[in-house]
Design a protein around this motif. Structure first.
Motif, PDB file in Angstrom:
ATOM      1  N   HIS A   1       0.695  -1.301  -0.104  1.00  0.00           N
ATOM      2  CA  HIS A   1       0.068  -0.099   0.093  1.00  0.00           C
ATOM      3  C   HIS A   1       0.753   1.312   0.043  1.00  0.00           C
ATOM      4  N   GLY A   2       2.323   1.154  -0.214  1.00  0.00           N
ATOM      5  CA  GLY A   2       3.105   2.175  -0.394  1.00  0.00           C
ATOM      6  C   GLY A   2       3.381   3.020   1.009  1.00  0.00           C
ATOM      7  N   VAL A   3       3.340   2.199   1.975  1.00  0.00           N
ATOM      8  CA  VAL A   3       3.695   2.448   3.277  1.00  0.00           C
ATOM      9  C   VAL A   3       4.891   2.232   3.582  1.00  0.00           C
ATOM     10  N   SER A   4       5.896   3.052   4.210  1.00  0.00           N
ATOM     11  CA  SER A   4       7.302   2.399   4.708  1.00  0.00           C
ATOM     12  C   SER A   4       7.061   1.616   5.835  1.00  0.00           C
ATOM     13  N   ALA A   5       7.842   0.837   6.016  1.00  0.00           N
ATOM     14  CA  ALA A   5       7.754  -0.019   7.159  1.00  0.00           C
ATOM     15  C   ALA A   5       8.220   0.710   8.476  1.00  0.00           C
ATOM     16  N   PRO A   6       7.801   0.407   9.640  1.00  0.00           N
ATOM     17  CA  PRO A   6       8.086   1.322  10.809  1.00  0.00           C
ATOM     18  C   PRO A   6       9.189   0.958  11.585  1.00  0.00           C
ATOM     19  N   SER A   7       9.807   1.298  12.343  1.00  0.00           N
ATOM     20  CA  SER A   7      10.909   0.960  13.058  1.00  0.00           C
ATOM     21  C   SER A   7      10.629  -0.155  13.883  1.00  0.00           C
ATOM     22  N   GLU A   8      11.436  -1.044  14.421  1.00  0.00           N
ATOM     23  CA  GLU A   8      11.475  -2.422  15.048  1.00  0.00           C
ATOM     24  C   GLU A   8      10.745  -1.999  16.513  1.00  0.00           C
ATOM     25  N   ALA A   9      10.854  -0.862  16.941  1.00  0.00           N
ATOM     26  CA  ALA A   9      10.090  -0.520  18.381  1.00  0.00           C
ATOM     27  C   ALA A   9       8.572  -0.557  18.026  1.00  0.00           C
ATOM     28  N   VAL A  10       8.346   0.193  16.737  1.00  0.00           N
ATOM     29  CA  VAL A  10       6.834   0.207  16.495  1.00  0.00           C
ATOM     30  C   VAL A  10       6.337  -1.147  16.204  1.00  0.00           C
ATOM     31  N   SER A  11       7.120  -2.006  15.267  1.00  0.00           N
ATOM     32  CA  SER A  11       6.649  -3.213  14.915  1.00  0.00           C
ATOM     33  C   SER A  11       6.398  -4.005  16.103  1.00  0.00           C
ATOM     34  N   ALA A  12       7.190  -3.801  17.159  1.00  0.00           N
ATOM     35  CA  ALA A  12       7.173  -4.848  18.076  1.00  0.00           C
ATOM     36  C   ALA A  12       6.034  -4.289  18.913  1.00  0.00           C
ATOM     37  N   ALA A  13       5.573  -2.912  18.871  1.00  0.00           N
ATOM     38  CA  ALA A  13       4.469  -2.605  19.955  1.00  0.00           C
ATOM     39  C   ALA A  13       3.163  -2.979  19.066  1.00  0.00           C
ATOM     40  N   VAL A  14       3.167  -2.867  17.729  1.00  0.00           N
ATOM     41  CA  VAL A  14       2.132  -3.426  17.049  1.00  0.00           C
ATOM     42  C   VAL A  14       1.752  -4.924  17.504  1.00  0.00           C
ATOM     43  N   TYR A  15       2.843  -5.826  17.290  1.00  0.00           N
ATOM     44  CA  TYR A  15       2.575  -7.149  17.607  1.00  0.00           C
ATOM     45  C   TYR A  15       1.979  -7.209  19.086  1.00  0.00           C
ATOM     46  N   ASP A  16       2.602  -6.731  20.050  1.00  0.00           N
ATOM     47  CA  ASP A  16       2.017  -6.680  21.480  1.00  0.00           C
ATOM     48  C   ASP A  16       0.566  -6.291  21.379  1.00  0.00           C
ATOM     49  N   LEU A  17       0.145  -5.254  20.587  1.00  0.00           N
ATOM     50  CA  LEU A  17      -1.360  -4.856  20.650  1.00  0.00           C
ATOM     51  C   LEU A  17      -2.189  -6.052  20.166  1.00  0.00           C
ATOM     52  N   PHE A  18      -1.652  -6.550  19.020  1.00  0.00           N
ATOM     53  CA  PHE A  18      -2.408  -7.664  18.425  1.00  0.00           C
ATOM     54  C   PHE A  18      -2.226  -8.987  19.401  1.00  0.00           C
ATOM     55  N   ASP A  19      -1.387  -9.290  19.969  1.00  0.00           N
ATOM     56  CA  ASP A  19      -1.285 -10.426  20.829  1.00  0.00           C
ATOM     57  C   ASP A  19      -1.931 -10.097  22.391  1.00  0.00           C
ATOM     58  N   ARG A  20      -3.233 -10.085  22.148  1.00  0.00           N
ATOM     59  CA  ARG A  20      -4.054  -9.508  23.085  1.00  0.00           C
ATOM     60  C   ARG A  20      -3.545 -10.355  24.258  1.00  0.00           C
ATOM     61  N   ASP A  21      -3.804 -11.518  24.373  1.00  0.00           N
ATOM     62  CA  ASP A  21      -3.597 -12.623  25.297  1.00  0.00           C
ATOM     63  C   ASP A  21      -2.291 -12.835  25.865  1.00  0.00           C
ATOM     64  N   GLN A  22      -1.213 -12.232  25.252  1.00  0.00           N
ATOM     65  CA  GLN A  22       0.207 -12.199  25.580  1.00  0.00           C
ATOM     66  C   GLN A  22       0.595 -13.579  25.678  1.00  0.00           C
ATOM     67  N   ASN A  23       0.361 -14.267  24.719  1.00  0.00           N
ATOM     68  CA  ASN A  23       0.814 -15.944  24.807  1.00  0.00           C
ATOM     69  C   ASN A  23       1.737 -16.184  23.570  1.00  0.00           C
ATOM     70  N   GLY A  24       2.271 -14.875  23.079  1.00  0.00           N
ATOM     71  CA  GLY A  24       3.283 -15.243  22.174  1.00  0.00           C
ATOM     72  C   GLY A  24       2.881 -15.589  20.600  1.00  0.00           C
ATOM     73  N   ILE A  25       1.694 -15.694  20.591  1.00  0.00           N
ATOM     74  CA  ILE A  25       1.188 -16.073  19.153  1.00  0.00           C
ATOM     75  C   ILE A  25      -0.196 -15.314  18.957  1.00  0.00           C
ATOM     76  N   VAL A  26      -0.132 -14.808  17.888  1.00  0.00           N
ATOM     77  CA  VAL A  26      -1.379 -13.970  17.160  1.00  0.00           C
ATOM     78  C   VAL A  26      -2.073 -14.922  16.534  1.00  0.00           C
ATOM     79  N   ASP A  27      -3.527 -15.285  17.228  1.00  0.00           N
ATOM     80  CA  ASP A  27      -4.478 -15.948  16.494  1.00  0.00           C
ATOM     81  C   ASP A  27      -5.455 -15.270  15.755  1.00  0.00           C
ATOM     82  N   MET A  28      -6.378 -16.145  15.142  1.00  0.00           N
ATOM     83  CA  MET A  28      -7.614 -15.229  14.464  1.00  0.00           C
ATOM     84  C   MET A  28      -8.265 -14.423  15.439  1.00  0.00           C
TER      85      MET A  28
END
Length: 84
Positions: A51-78
Motif C-alpha cells: 500500500h506504499g507505506v514505509s515499514a516502521p521502526s522495530e520498536a513500532v513493529s514490536a508494539a503493534v505485535y504486542d497490541l495484536f497479541d491481546r492474550d500475551q501468549n506469544g502467538i497472534v491467532d484469529m
C-alpha cells in the motif's frame, strides 16, 4: 499507556489500509490460524509495502505485535486479529 497507544497508532501505518485487506493478508500467511512474531512481522511489512507505506521502526513493529497479541501468549491467532 494512552499516549503510547496513540503514538503506536500514528506510527504503525495501518490507518492507510482497509481492515478487510489487513485481515485477509494476516489470515493468508497464518498456519493453522496462528501467527508467530516472525510471520506477523513479514505479513505486516508486506501489507504496508503493498500500500506504499514505509515499514516502521522495530520498536513500532514490536508494539503493534504486542497490541495484536491481546492474550500475551506469544502467538497472534484469529481471535486476536478480530479483537485488535
Amino acid at each position: 499507556m494512552l499516549n503510547n497507544l496513540k503514538e503506536v497508532r500514528a506510527a504503525c501505518g495501518l490507518q492507510h489500509i482497509p481492515v478487510s485487506v489487513g485481515l485477509q493478508t494476516f489470515k493468508a500467511i497464518a498456519q493453522e490460524g496462528k501467527l508467530t512474531k516472525d510471520m506477523f512481522d513479514k505479513a505486516y511489512v508486506d501489507l504496508l509495502s503493498a500500500h506504499g507505506v514505509s515499514a516502521p521502526s522495530e520498536a513500532v513493529s514490536a508494539a503493534v505485535y504486542d497490541l495484536f497479541d491481546r492474550d500475551q501468549n506469544g502467538i497472534v491467532d484469529m481471535m486476536d486479529l478480530v479483537c485488535a
